[in-house]
Design a protein around this motif. Structure first.
Motif: not given
Length: 132
Positions: A106-119
């Motif tokens: 779930e954290a990785v999915e949030l990062a895909k949605k809200y973070s940058g390319e490296e997130g």
């Protein structure tokens, strides 16, 4: 509301704490809750409770993160990734209802949605070290 949706709202509340501070959390939660038309009373209680729990453990969560990262400290991380990590670390260590693998996914999915390319890779790497 599904757990994924609830988690996203918790992420937003915890992110807000970076800018408004823990003392303003009750007011910010109330303002945020007013905008959630689709959330029932139980959903709001869950979002509020978990956000407060994370706020109360932020210092301990940050210590755990700092112990498991190389070349980064929480003070240097971008706020989106840090917030995602705080939420996931809380779930991994203090939320018995969330399995570690689910917290990481779930954290990785949030990062895909809200973070940058490296997130997503950064978040996944830090949480994988914490899960060891």
């Amino acid at each position: 509301m599904k757990r994924t949706q609830l988690r996203e709202h918790i992420f937003k509340m915890v992110f807000c704490m970076e800018f408004c501070g823990e003392e303003e959390l009750p007011e910010q939660l109330a303002l945020y809750e007013e905008q959630l038309d689709s959330a029932g009373e139980e959903d709001l209680k869950y979002i509020s409770g978990k956000s407060r729990n994370i706020a109360a453990k932020t210092e301990e969560i940050d210590r755990l993160i700092n112990e498991h990262v190389t070349g980064w400290k929480t003070g240097r991380m971008n706020k989106v990734d840090l917030t995602i990590l705080r939420l996931a670390v809380y779930e991994m260590n203090w939320d018995e209802d969330v399995p570690t693998g689910v917290a990481i996914d779930e954290a990785v999915e949030l990062a895909k949605k809200y973070s940058g390319e490296e997130g997503p890779a950064f978040v996944n790497g830090v949480l994988a070290k914490l899960a060891e």
